[in-house]
Scaffold this motif. Structure first.
Motif, short mmCIF file in Angstrom:
data_model
loop_
_atom_site.label_atom_id
_atom_site.label_comp_id
_atom_site.label_asym_id
_atom_site.label_seq_id
_atom_site.Cartn_x
_atom_site.Cartn_y
_atom_site.Cartn_z
N ASP A 107 0.83 -1.21 0.00
CA ASP A 107 0.00 0.00 0.00
C ASP A 107 0.86 1.25 0.00
O ASP A 107 0.53 2.26 -0.64
N ILE A 108 1.98 1.21 0.73
CA ILE A 108 2.86 2.38 0.76
C ILE A 108 3.57 2.57 -0.57
O ILE A 108 3.76 3.70 -1.03
N ALA A 109 3.96 1.46 -1.23
CA ALA A 109 4.75 1.55 -2.46
C ALA A 109 3.91 1.80 -3.71
O ALA A 109 4.45 2.18 -4.74
N ARG A 110 2.60 1.61 -3.65
CA ARG A 110 1.79 1.73 -4.86
C ARG A 110 1.66 3.19 -5.30
O ARG A 110 1.91 4.13 -4.52
N ASP A 111 1.26 3.38 -6.54
CA ASP A 111 1.05 4.71 -7.11
C ASP A 111 -0.26 5.27 -6.58
O ASP A 111 -1.35 4.76 -6.91
N HIS A 112 -0.19 6.30 -5.74
CA HIS A 112 -1.39 6.83 -5.10
C HIS A 112 -2.23 7.68 -6.05
O HIS A 112 -3.32 8.12 -5.66
N PRO A 115 -6.52 4.87 -8.19
CA PRO A 115 -7.36 4.33 -7.10
C PRO A 115 -6.97 2.89 -6.79
O PRO A 115 -6.65 2.11 -7.68
N PRO A 116 -6.96 2.52 -5.52
CA PRO A 116 -6.58 1.15 -5.17
C PRO A 116 -7.64 0.16 -5.62
O PRO A 116 -8.83 0.50 -5.74
N PRO A 117 -7.25 -1.07 -5.89
CA PRO A 117 -8.25 -2.08 -6.28
C PRO A 117 -9.15 -2.41 -5.10
O PRO A 117 -8.76 -2.26 -3.94
N PRO A 118 -10.35 -2.85 -5.38
CA PRO A 118 -11.25 -3.22 -4.27
C PRO A 118 -10.69 -4.40 -3.49
O PRO A 118 -10.06 -5.29 -4.07
N PRO A 119 -10.88 -4.43 -2.19
CA PRO A 119 -10.34 -5.54 -1.39
C PRO A 119 -11.04 -6.84 -1.76
O PRO A 119 -12.24 -6.87 -2.04
N PRO A 120 -10.31 -7.95 -1.79
CA PRO A 120 -10.93 -9.23 -2.16
C PRO A 120 -11.86 -9.71 -1.05
O PRO A 120 -11.65 -9.44 0.14
N SER A 121 -12.90 -10.43 -1.45
CA SER A 121 -13.83 -10.98 -0.48
C SER A 121 -13.23 -12.17 0.27
O SER A 121 -13.69 -12.51 1.36
#
Length: 542
Positions: A107-112, A115-121
């Motif tokens: 999460d820290i390293a991703r390109d902010h 938008p982040p992908p939806p969390p998996p179920s």
């Protein structure tokens, strides 16, 4: 005159009463005082404390379980001290290495800017690895026994097997802590026998038995509110709705437990613009009516006011409530509920919480003979631990009910905290351990109602010379989605459901969940015949 004489005169009803007994000395407290409100400690302390408290119990159970196995397995005190080709067993903490599990470093390293992908179920996948760790290090567990086991991060287990040439530990059997001993101060007598679901010669509950009501997920303030269901619920509990039979049934309910999610979570709709920095200006008076509405809070306060005037209420915060997001959630400030806060019958509890409910000693049977007082221990949470553990395991074959049963055998209600379930960084304790098995284990925030009696092996209890440990686990569904109120008999632990669902007004306009009788269960109260709440005696929703 003959017409008037045929009209039945309602009986004079008095509500059954119960009291809350003080907790025992070994009951964990979830209140965070000033001495505990510190975030300078590492979360690893929780795992070390958990392993230290359960290691002795597991080593003892593992020795009894495997002492007669061919090969004479020996206990290895550290996981990194296992030797290749030697049959042995070791005790440690399970860690699930799962690629789909949230990773804070990613999460820290991703390109902010994206938008982040939806969390998996589900976190479960075919690439998962099961590790066993202690203070010395980790070792990878392999084998069919591990693949078939119901394991999540944070569970303390004993593993029997041997190290392979590849450095892995091939497991042939697993051992858990088992059900904790049950408290001996519950005042159980010959008549106080927990009714088991498959008991054929069970007796009908006495009409004077004390009951408690369980509910979760009122979801007040949602896009599709369940105002009609809540109003019928209030009228039923206060005895203002239904016929005489409904009022007699309601008079046996001694108190109400609300297991979280009383208010809906705040979320911006597609038509609402996001709040900018310029909008966040300090307001000297009042609040901004365009971004905040007090109506959900006022509606909840009004509901609590009506019910608190006739019976005690135990209110727990939940995931969607305006409370802290980490466990244990602290009690609501009483000032939030306006006029309802003036009633001493309104109790704001932590999530999770323990309750000891005691019946009155002056209660009498329907025949008039006095009845002894009994005490029931309750462990209640609003469902976050179970919902988080459900993501770790494939379904089927695992179900929410089977996972909830496993937490009793693990002696831990939230093993995935603090890995994927946020919790307070405790330094010298782990309050989520279950030191004694409760009589009732209640979990709110679920999709369906289910219940089951969990007991230890009768042979083991008889060998120890103790009474069989039994606990009824109950999954309380969302009232806004199902309209279900759960009633529990404190004397026999029978369970009964009352359905307040309204077609077109339940679950966002969808048809309500139907209650199906899958099997004959424990005897329950008489079904009410009113056109208001339709009661059901089923033991689970299929």
């Amino acid at each position: 005159m003959s017409v008037l004489s045929s009209i039945a005169i309602p009986p004079s009803l008095t509500r059954c009463s119960t009291s809350v007994a003080p907790p025992s000395a070994n009951t964990p407290s979830f209140l965070l005082g000033q001495s505990k409100k510190s975030y300078k400690h590492q979360y690893s302390n929780i795992y070390f404390i958990r392993l230290r408290l359960l290691r002795e119990c597991l080593e003892e159970r593992a020795h009894k379980r495997w002492k007669n196995i061919a090969g004479n397995p020996v206990l290895v005190p550290r996981v990194l001290e296992v030797e290749k080709g030697q049959l042995c067993y070791v005790v440690g903490t399970v860690y699930m290495d799962m690629p789909l599990k949230p990773n804070v470093m990613e999460d820290i390293a991703r390109d902010h800017s994206i938008p982040p992908p939806p969390p998996p179920s589900k976190f479960y996948s075919g690439d998962d690895n099961v590790m066993l760790e202690d203070e010395s290090g980790r070792i990878c567990l392999v084998g069919d026994r591990v693949n078939d086991a119901r394991l999540v991060t944070g569970v303390i287990i004993g593993a029997l097997g041997m190290e392979t040439p590849g450095g892995e530990f091939e497991v042939v059997d697993l051992c858990y802590a088992g059900l904790a001993p049950q408290s001996s101060d519950t005042g159980k007598s010959d008549e106080d026998k927990m009714d088991v679901d498959d008991q054929a010669d069970a007796t009908v509950p006495d009409p004077s038995d004390e009951w408690i009501a369980l509910i979760s997920g009122l979801d007040i303030g949602s896009i599709s509110p369940s105002d009609a269901q809540i109003q019928m619920l209030v009228e039923y509990l206060t005895g203002e709705g239904g016929d005489v039979d409904d009022q007699v049934s309601a008079s046996q309910i001694s108190r109400l437990i609300i297991a979280g999610d009383s208010l809906s979570s705040l979320s911006l709709t597609n038509g609402e613009p996001a709040i900018t920095i310029e909008d966040k200006k300090a307001r000297r008076y009042g609040y901004d009516a365009t971004t905040f509405s007090p109506h959900p809070m006022l509606s909840l306060s009004s509901t609590l006011l009506d019910i608190a005037s006739v019976m005690p209420i135990h209110l727990l915060p939940g995931e969607s409530d305006p409370s802290g997001s980490i466990l244990p959630q602290q009690p609501f400030p009483r000032a939030m509920f306006g006029e309802a806060s003036r009633f001493p019958t309104l109790f704001c509890e932590t999530n999770p919480t323990y309750l000891n409910i005691e019946t009155n000693s002056d209660s009498k049977e329907s025949s008039g003979s006095p009845r002894p007082s009994i005490k029931r221990s309750l462990l209640i949470n609003s469902g976050q631990p179970l919902n988080d553990m459900f993501k770790y395991l494939p379904t089927p074959p695992n179900t929410r009910l089977s996972i909830l049963e496993s937490t009793l055998k693990w002696r831990h209600m939230a093993p995935t905290a603090p890995d994927t379930l946020w919790c307070h960084p405790y330094f010298a304790e782990d309050p989520f351990l279950i030191p004694t098995t409760p009589d009732l284990y209640i979990v709110g925030g679920q999709k369906k109602f289910k219940t089951k009696i969990v007991s230890d092996h009768q042979e083991e209890s008889e060998l120890r010379g103790k009474v069989i440990t039994r606990c009824r686990i109950i999954m309380v569904p969302s009232f806004a989605q199902t309209g279900v109120l759960v009633l529990v008999n404190l004397r026999t632990l029978d369970v009964k459901c009352i359905d307040f669902s309204v077609v077109g007004m339940t679950g966002g306009g969808e048809a309500p969940v139907k209650i199906e009788d899958s099997r004959s269960g424990s005897p329950t109260l008489e079904e009410t015949q009113s056109s208001l709440p339709q009661s059901s005696n089923s033991q689970e929703f299929m």
